[in-house]
Design an enzyme around this catalytic site. Structure first.
Site, PDB file in Angstrom:
ATOM      1  CB  THR A 123     -10.373  -3.423 -16.769  1.00  0.00           C
ATOM      2  OG1 THR A 123     -11.741  -3.776 -16.591  1.00  0.00           O
ATOM      3  CG2 THR A 123     -10.214  -2.966 -18.220  1.00  0.00           C
ATOM      4  CG  ASP A 124     -13.638  -7.322 -15.073  1.00  0.00           C
ATOM      5  OD1 ASP A 124     -13.633  -6.104 -15.379  1.00  0.00           O
ATOM      6  OD2 ASP A 124     -14.430  -7.789 -14.227  1.00  0.00           O
ATOM      7  CD  GLU A 125     -15.403  -2.391 -17.307  1.00  0.00           C
ATOM      8  OE1 GLU A 125     -15.862  -1.754 -18.264  1.00  0.00           O
ATOM      9  OE2 GLU A 125     -15.418  -1.966 -16.135  1.00  0.00           O
ATOM     10  CE1 TYR A 149     -11.197   2.046 -18.475  1.00  0.00           C
ATOM     11  CE2 TYR A 149     -12.825   0.304 -18.156  1.00  0.00           C
ATOM     12  CZ  TYR A 149     -11.619   0.909 -17.805  1.00  0.00           C
ATOM     13  OH  TYR A 149     -10.850   0.368 -16.797  1.00  0.00           O
ATOM     14  CB  SER A 150     -13.823  -2.411 -22.332  1.00  0.00           C
ATOM     15  OG  SER A 150     -14.908  -2.358 -23.219  1.00  0.00           O
ATOM     16  CE  LYS A 153      -6.930  -0.206 -18.688  1.00  0.00           C
ATOM     17  NZ  LYS A 153      -5.830   0.555 -18.009  1.00  0.00           N
ATOM     18  CE1 TYR A 206     -26.671   4.975 -14.482  1.00  0.00           C
ATOM     19  CE2 TYR A 206     -24.950   3.507 -15.244  1.00  0.00           C
ATOM     20  CZ  TYR A 206     -25.363   4.768 -14.835  1.00  0.00           C
ATOM     21  OH  TYR A 206     -24.445   5.796 -14.785  1.00  0.00           O
TER      22      TYR A 206
END
Ligand code: NAD
Ligand code: TYD
Length: 337
Positions: A123-125, A149-150, A153, A206
């Site tokens: 992912t880009d995150e 999460y990031s 990953k 949000y």
């Protein structure tokens, strides 16, 4: 060619399996998925009867199972992950287990069985968050993950590269931006908002809705993965993205329009903890080296996607009520006793 797909009953993996079997009908696919809350065999009803497709219910952390499954595999495409940032904020345990340890198990199985070609979906995150005026991420951007999460990953990306450098495992990695399309679990922005509106509920934006994401249609992402697998250089990373930056509020207004609803259906709620402001990807390398680029325009893709949720109420209503967990998993387990 025989492929092992991990996480193929989730959103991107199920679309990938459908894409691959259409494009390469002679290839064989084994889909390994433990069916967490995000895995749903309904996503692949149409390919279930295909003689070149086999589903195996199992955990990527189960080293014995994984080692058996990879024996005659030519290519592993690794999608399986815990994927939702908000859940990682609540509890990051499964993120570390699946995203880090699960990836390690798969890498060892690939290494111990002759060095199987391994493509890792990321992912880009992992690159962190951009400000409004900074340049998009590219393959040389330093890692700076900011959510559990990031971070998980990022750890998995590092492991994959380490197996290339240390063990000469033939790997590639793709880091992609936010995907959207059919079969996306209705906890993510686009399907959550579209389905809430169909239920007469408001949509929870949000903060002030100013955060920016770069959205790509899921088939365009999967075509990018195909290009990396077929034409990518071993050991390399490719950034994939939609070249389509848009604020959450703009997307929300587009969805409201498509659903014939007004802005009174927006509910501004507390911001996500540590909410990354902006993600965007520079995809020059993938364009130049792979001849790949995203095709579907966002307006068209969003219309198509919202249309899909309108036409597939049965699919998402069973998810939102939790019925899919009780019924489909029970049925599957009984059929496979
Ligand atoms: P998803 O949550 O819809 O699907 C994940 C799948 O993995 C589910 O079917 C789940 O049952 C399975 N799974 C989870 N833990 C497992 C385990 N221990 N063993 C076997 N299977 C397991 O996720 P998604 O959105 O389809 O994302 C797929 C991949 O793409 C992930 O690696 C994610 O990090 C990456 N990615 C996603 C996006 C996005 O916008 N959704 C963007 C870039 C990259
Ligand atoms: P999401 O679909 O969870 O993807 P990610 O966090 O991986 O980018 O969220 C996309 C954006 O939408 C993100 O900035 C958070 C925001 N968002 C909301 O405003 N409301 C919501 O209910 C959700 C799920 C997300």
């Amino acid at each position: 060619m025989k492929l092992l797909i991990t996480g193929g009953a989730g959103f991107i993996g199920s679309n990938f399996i459908r894409y691959w079997l259409n494009k390469y009908p002679d290839d064989k696919i084994v889909n390994l998925d433990v069916l967490t809350y995000a895995g749903n065999l309904e996503n692949l009803r149409d390919v279930e009867g295909n003689k070149n497709y086999k589903f195996v219910k199992g955990d990527i952390c189960d080293a014995d199972l994984v080692d058996k499954l990879v024996k005659d595999i030519d290519l592993i495409v690794h999608f399986a992950a815990e994927s939702h940032v908000d859940r990682s904020i609540q509890n990051s345990e499964d993120f570390i287990k699946t995203n880090v340890e699960g990836t390690r198990v798969l890498l060892d199985a690939a290494k111990n069985n002759g060095g199987i070609r391994f493509h890792h979906i990321s992912t880009d995150e992992v690159f962190g968050a951009l400000s409004l005026n900074s340049d998009p991420f590219n393959e040389n951007t330093p890692y700076n993950p900011r959510s559990p999460y990031s971070a998980s990953k990022a750890a998995s990306d590092h492991l994959v590269r380490a197996y290339f450098h240390t063990h000469k495992l033939p790997i590639t990695i793709s880091n992609c931006t936010n995907n959207y399309g059919p079969f996306q679990f209705p906890e993510k922005l686009i399907p959550l908002f579209a389905t809430n509106l169909m239920e007469g509920k408001k949509v929870p934006v949000y903060g002030e809705g100013g955060n920016i994401r770069d959205w790509i249609y899921v088939d365009d992402h999967n075509a990018g993965v195909d290009a990396v697998v077929k034409k990518g250089k071993i050991g390399e990373t490719y950034c994939l993205g939609g070249e389509n930056e848009i604020t959450n509020l703009e997307i929300t207004k587009n969805i409201l329009n498509l659903m014939g609803k007004g802005e009174e259906m927006i509910e501004y709620v507390s911001d996500r903890k540590g909410h990354d402001f902006r993600y965007a990807m520079d995809i020059t390398k993938a364009k130049k080296e792979l001849g790949w680029e995203p095709k579907l325009k966002f307006e068209e893709g969003l219309k198509k996607t919202v249309g899909w949720y309108k036409n597939n109420e049965d699919w998402w209503r069973k998810i939102k009520t939790g019925e899919y967990m009780k019924y489909y998993k029970k049925q599957y387990n009984e059929n496979n006793k």
